[in-house]
Enzyme design. Sequence first.
Site, short mmCIF file in Angstrom:
data_model
loop_
_atom_site.label_atom_id
_atom_site.label_comp_id
_atom_site.label_asym_id
_atom_site.label_seq_id
_atom_site.Cartn_x
_atom_site.Cartn_y
_atom_site.Cartn_z
N GLY A 76 1.28 4.16 1.68
CA GLY A 76 1.89 4.63 2.92
C GLY A 76 2.83 3.61 3.52
N CYS A 77 2.45 2.34 3.48
CA CYS A 77 3.29 1.29 4.05
C CYS A 77 4.57 1.11 3.24
CB CYS A 77 2.52 -0.02 4.11
SG CYS A 77 1.07 0.07 5.18
N THR A 78 4.46 1.25 1.93
CA THR A 78 5.63 1.15 1.07
C THR A 78 6.60 2.29 1.38
OG1 THR A 78 4.38 0.02 -0.66
CG2 THR A 78 6.43 1.11 -1.34
N THR A 119 0.87 -1.17 0.00
CA THR A 119 0.00 0.00 0.00
C THR A 119 0.91 1.23 0.00
OG1 THR A 119 -0.14 0.00 2.41
CG2 THR A 119 -1.89 -1.17 1.21
N ALA A 168 8.30 1.51 4.76
CA ALA A 168 9.27 0.42 4.68
C ALA A 168 10.51 0.85 3.89
CB ALA A 168 8.62 -0.80 4.04
#
Length: 94
Positions: A44-46, A42, A49
């Site tokens: 934001g998560c990418t 997703t 990370a």
Amino acid sequence: MTQDTQFPAPDFSLPSDTGETVSLAGLKGQAFVLFFYPRDNTPGCTTEAKGFSADLGAFEAAGARVFGVSKDSLESHGKFRAKQELTVPLLSDE
């Protein structure tokens, strides 16, 4: 000014997409960072990370290990790491 902050973590033992099992007991006495995110791939998560991956050298220079944690499967984590060229191990808490 830098301030060290410690937060108590609950006992855990989770599989990593690197093939190891990471546990609180196994990390005892070591500095470590756990970042939690809802889902692989997703936006934001990418971004999160990739940021931890980009800064991994600085964390390691400070003596800290870094792990990402989400409910996604190890298979999903492996694909996510490969696609995004992440260097931070991902733990699965299905």
